[in-house]
Design an enzyme around this catalytic site. Structure first.
Site, short mmCIF file in Angstrom:
data_model
loop_
_atom_site.label_atom_id
_atom_site.label_comp_id
_atom_site.label_asym_id
_atom_site.label_seq_id
_atom_site.Cartn_x
_atom_site.Cartn_y
_atom_site.Cartn_z
N ALA A 128 -6.16 -11.23 -8.68
CA ALA A 128 -7.34 -12.10 -8.68
C ALA A 128 -7.46 -12.72 -7.28
CB ALA A 128 -7.16 -13.19 -9.73
N GLU A 137 2.22 -13.48 -10.95
CA GLU A 137 1.52 -14.75 -11.21
C GLU A 137 2.47 -15.93 -11.35
OE1 GLU A 137 0.78 -11.86 -12.62
OE2 GLU A 137 -1.38 -11.63 -12.91
N1 3HC Z 1 -6.39 -13.74 -3.29
C1 3HC Z 1 -6.97 -14.18 -2.15
N2 3HC Z 1 -6.47 -13.93 -0.93
C2 3HC Z 1 -5.33 -13.23 -0.85
C3 3HC Z 1 -4.68 -12.74 -1.99
C4 3HC Z 1 -5.26 -13.01 -3.26
N3 3HC Z 1 -4.71 -12.57 -4.40
N4 3HC Z 1 -3.58 -12.07 -1.62
C5 3HC Z 1 -3.54 -12.14 -0.28
N5 3HC Z 1 -4.60 -12.82 0.19
C6 3HC Z 1 -4.97 -13.08 1.60
C7 3HC Z 1 -3.98 -13.99 2.27
O1 3HC Z 1 -4.31 -15.35 2.07
C8 3HC Z 1 -4.10 -13.57 3.71
O2 3HC Z 1 -5.27 -14.17 4.22
P1 3HC Z 1 -5.35 -14.61 5.76
O3 3HC Z 1 -5.11 -13.38 6.55
O4 3HC Z 1 -6.70 -15.18 5.85
O5 3HC Z 1 -4.25 -15.62 5.91
C9 3HC Z 1 -4.38 -12.07 3.63
O6 3HC Z 1 -4.85 -11.84 2.30
C10 3HC Z 1 -3.17 -11.21 3.88
O7 3HC Z 1 -2.12 -11.65 3.05
P2 3HC Z 1 -0.60 -11.59 3.52
O8 3HC Z 1 -0.48 -12.17 4.87
O9 3HC Z 1 0.21 -12.14 2.42
O10 3HC Z 1 -0.41 -10.00 3.64
P3 3HC Z 1 0.87 -9.13 3.36
O11 3HC Z 1 0.50 -7.75 3.69
O12 3HC Z 1 2.06 -9.76 4.00
O13 3HC Z 1 1.12 -9.23 1.77
C11 3HC Z 1 0.49 -9.14 -0.56
C12 3HC Z 1 0.20 -8.67 0.88
C13 3HC Z 1 1.86 -8.60 -1.02
C14 3HC Z 1 -0.57 -8.62 -1.45
C15 3HC Z 1 0.56 -10.68 -0.58
O14 3HC Z 1 -0.59 -11.19 0.06
C16 3HC Z 1 0.62 -11.28 -1.95
O15 3HC Z 1 1.68 -11.39 -2.52
N6 3HC Z 1 -0.53 -11.73 -2.48
C17 3HC Z 1 -0.62 -12.43 -3.71
C18 3HC Z 1 -0.42 -11.51 -4.90
C19 3HC Z 1 -0.58 -12.27 -6.18
O16 3HC Z 1 0.01 -13.31 -6.38
N7 3HC Z 1 -1.40 -11.75 -7.08
C20 3HC Z 1 -1.66 -12.38 -8.32
C21 3HC Z 1 -2.84 -13.26 -8.17
S1 3HC Z 1 -3.14 -14.24 -9.62
C22 3HC Z 1 -3.87 -13.17 -10.71
O17 3HC Z 1 -4.03 -12.01 -10.43
C23 3HC Z 1 -4.31 -13.78 -11.98
C24 3HC Z 1 -4.68 -12.75 -13.00
O18 3HC Z 1 -3.59 -12.49 -13.82
C25 3HC Z 1 -5.81 -13.27 -13.86
#
Ligand code: 3HC
Ligand code: NAI
Length: 686
Positions: free
Chosen positions: A63, A125
């Site tokens: 998300a 999450e």
């Molecule tokens: N939403 C919004 N922005 C996100 C994002 C997300 N889920 N994931 C990453 N970004 C953004 C970061 O803020 C960053 O932005 P910036 O360049 O402006 O600072 C950019 O994307 C790059 O992120 P990273 O620097 O972390 O890039 P990496 O390549 O090092 O890592 C990743 C990539 C492994 C995907 C890491 O970003 C990550 O772990 N992201 C979060 C994953 C996550 O927690 N997903 C679950 C979300 S909650 C959900 O899905 C709820 C659902 O169940 C309903």
């Protein structure tokens, strides 16, 4: 803005290709694009199935976290997932990289998951204080068994491609053409949607065992209990009812201050990685060889950081005996990791082979980066920098690990202040994640970018800060230390003070920490700087130096690691308070906590006013990674926002009046933000 989904039809197969940089987060536009793709594929009789593929470094990162807290825009993720689940035509997810959170939930609503060797499948999450909120808690258990699914959710780490297939989460790994393989899967009979499968959950007993093992984490992480309850619901409720149950838990957690704090941390960490004011196109310099001066507590740990990252490093001492001690310290630390089973003997040998000892500063001649970690004495440091200036190559980054001293003064001892900066590691340097990169008056953008880049290579979290006494972390810590001492004089006991911080979420309170580190360290610094701390000084004078003398703020009978309260200390404090003319009283835990934490926030505000830190989030990151501030409290500045700045200002004004200490008066920035109804987070946006 470019459409985040490209839609092509080739030979009767529709391919929806996701391209929503940087990480293909499920923004409203991406959800809408995918939803349309499903509708088009369903509506067109010439299309027999749909492939969902993605370009970029992830399949879908989940998300869009930045949309949390905003009004939901249709189609929601739940609506998209329901559309995939209910599609009459088969849909394949062709997963080339990470499918995380909502990304995996989208994939699990497809008929098959065909994945590439670089794919990673996970439900992270929990790390944001949440749980999978779009059917993930119901579909994952049906694909991989309830016990394994619960572990995936609660641990939060993704499975690699092989493990994902072995678990049942994915159908196959394809080394070659992923798209061609995905198209081929469309030729198979469409399976029952995961939502309609009652088999696959595995044994209830196995699940309950796993749940009992993971439940310990539920005390500070409410989302863990919710994960358990939701997966249990898979056994007990029809699918649709269980999804509604999951949704309710997700929305409740989304609103929980702990999740808000963790989401703040997620963005603050990423923002801290962008150096404020760095000219576009600034390139870090290559660092092939490093040198570390001093092999004491810090130097040894810092040298290990380079070796652990595969960078050859020379450890330099004043004489052979000191060098031998330092090398022994390094070997000993690696050895204990091997004994604990956290480091393979071959890795230890590889790392040790990268560390070379030398005597005398001339051995820095080939280094691209030098980190100075000699004694904390300005005279010595200036001599060292002048010497480095003479012997190192042009362009070598000259960094100091000083805790408090003026980096500009050291830079002035060289002819190249543009290459001088601070790289302030935290003890133990091979463990703690924080690296304060201290920008001197003349530090060049390239030098700064190099230090930050090398910090990341050393697996540290670099935060750029400016020059002042103690930089960001220690400067704020000294406010807490002052108040902790003062609270003792006013009548609190060491255990009450420590308990306030442990209950808040720190692993240790300040007095247990002092006993561990040794009270003589602070005493020596105070002697050198003409400061006093009457209680701490009296303890040192009574030869109570902490754990090493089996008594400090607490007693450590027979070398125990956890101290017990000592009535002698209470008597000593009472005596010192009388000498100092401080009246003692009962102090409640809430007041103790405010007295310890709010003056730090106040100092943080001054640090922002002076431009020592660029953003409030940078200060939070410093405290999270350098001082073990509990992540679910978001850092001191986020914490201040969460309790309300008006409250913070009112309490500080009260404390200033009570104690007569004007340094507790709210700083102008804090007072202004509070008066305007603002917040530190708002300051960042403005
Ligand atoms: N939403 C919004 N922005 C996100 C994002 C997300 N889920 N994931 C990453 N970004 C953004 C970061 O803020 C960053 O932005 P910036 O360049 O402006 O600072 C950019 O994307 C790059 O992120 P990273 O620097 O972390 O890039 P990496 O390549 O090092 O890592 C990743 C990539 C492994 C995907 C890491 O970003 C990550 O772990 N992201 C979060 C994953 C996550 O927690 N997903 C679950 C979300 S909650 C959900 O899905 C709820 C659902 O169940 C309903
Ligand atoms: P330490 O006393 O353990 O080690 C200093 C080492 O430097 C000694 O081994 C000494 O022989 C060596 N040394 C002295 N002069 C030298 C020279 N001219 N060339 C090469 N080596 C020389 O000190 P520690 O604790 O490692 O501190 C080093 C620096 O790191 C200080 O500036 C300190 O403020 C800073 N620091 C210390 C932290 C800590 O927790 N100990 C945390 C963060 C920074």
């Amino acid at each position: 803005m470019a459409d985040p989904v490209r839609f092509d039809v080739v030979d009767g197969v529709a391919v929806a290709t996701i391209g929503n940089p940087p990480v293909n987060a499920l923004s409203a536009a991406l959800r809408a694009g995918l939803f349309r793709a499903v509708q088009r594929a369903e509506a067109d009789p010439a299309i027999r199935g749909l492939v969902i593929a993605a370009e970029g470094r992830t399949f879908i990162a989940g998300a869009d976290i930045s949309e949390f807290g905003k009004p939901p825009a249709s189609p929601t993720l739940a609506e998209l997932v329901a559309a995939l689940d209910g599609a009459a035509k088969p849909v394949v997810a062709a997963i080339q990289a990470a499918a995380l959170g909502g990304g995996l939930e989208v994939a699990m609503a497809c008929s098959w998951r065909v994945i590439g060797p670089r794919a990673k499948l996970g439900l992270p999450e929990v790390k944001l204080g949440l749980l999978p909120g779009s059917g993930g808690t119901q579909r994952a258990p049906r694909l991989m068994g309830a016990a394994a699914a619960l572990r995936l959710m609660v641990v939060g780490d993704p499975l690699d491609a092989e493990a994902a297939v072995a678990s049942g989460l994915a159908d196959t790994v394809v080394a070659g053409d992923l798209l061609a393989a995905a198209r081929e899967w469309l030729g198979r009979p469409k399976p029952k949607p995961v939502s309609q499968r009652d088999e696959g959950l595995g044994s209830r007993e196995d699940f309950e065992k796993e749940a009992a093992a993971l439940a310990k984490r539920a005390t500070t992480e409410p989302q863990v209990a919710d994960c358990i309850a939701c997966v249990r619901a898979a056994f007990e409720m029809p699918f649709a009812e269980a999804v509604a149950f999951e949704r309710e838990a997700f929305l409740r957690l989304l609103d929980d201050p702990r999740s808000k704090a963790l989401r703040h941390v997620f963005f603050a960490e990423r923002e801290a990685a962008r150096i404020a004011g760095l000219p576009a196109g600034t390139q870090p310099r290559p660092v092939a060889r490093a040198a570390v001066l001093g092999s004491g507590t810090m130097g040894a740990g810092i040298a290990m950081c380079f070796a652990n990252a595969g960078i050859p490093v020379r450890v330099i001492e004043t004489d052979e005996a000191a060098l031998a001690r330092g090398m022994e310290r390094i070997r000993g630390t690696y050895e204990s990791s091997v004994k604990r089973g956290s480091l393979a003997p071959a890795k230890r040998d590889e790392r040790l082979a990268l560390i070379e000892g030398a005597v005398g500063l001339d051995a820095t001649a080939e280094a691209d980066l030098v980190v100075e970690a000699v004694f904390e004495e300005m005279g010595l440091k200036k001599q060292v920098f002048a010497h480095l200036d003479r012997v190192t190559k042009p362009g070598t980054i000259l960094a100091t690990n000083t805790s408090y001293l003026d980096i500009d003064e050291m830079a002035a001892a060289t002819s190249r202040p543009q290459d001088v900066l601070g790289m302030h590691f935290f003890s133990p340097a091979n463990v703690m994640k924080l690296l304060e990169v201290v920008r001197g008056r003349d530090t060049s953008p390239e030098a700064l970018a190099t230090a930050a880049e090398i910090g990341r290579k050393l697996a540290k979290v670099p935060v750029v800060v400016g020059v002042c006494y103690g930089f960001v972390g220690n400067r704020m810590l000294s406010r807490r230390t002052q108040q902790a001492e003062r609270l003792l004089l006013e009548g609190a006991t060491p255990e009450q003070v420590d308990k306030a911080l442990v209950d808040f979420g720190f692993r240790m309170g300040p007095f247990a920490m002092s006993d561990l580190a040794g009270l003589d360290i602070g005493w020596r610094i105070r002697r050198a700087t003409g400061k006093r701390a009457p209680v701490a000084d009296a303890l040192v004078e009574a030869e109570r130096l902490g754990q090493k003398t089996q008594k400090g703020y607490y007693l450590y009978p027979d070398g125990a690691r956890t101290g017990v309260p000592d009535s002698e200390v209470t008597a000593l404090i009472r005596r010192v308070a009388a000498q100092e003319g401080v009246e003692q009283r009962e102090i409640g835990q809430a007041e103790i906590l405010d007295r310890l934490v709010l003056p730090m926030v106040n100092e943080g505000a001054r640090i922002l006013e002076e431009g020592i830190a660029a953003r409030p989030g940078d200060i939070d990151v410093v405290w999270l990674h350098g001082y073990n501030w509990p992540a679910w409290r978001g850092g001191p500045m986020h914490y201040a926002d969460s309790v309300g700045l008006l409250h913070v200002v009112a309490r500080l004004a009260e404390f200033a009046q009570q104690t007569g200490d004007d340094s507790l008066l709210p700083s102008p920035l804090l007072a202004r933000l509070a008066a305007e109804g603002g917040s530190f987070a708002g300051l960042k946006a403005g």
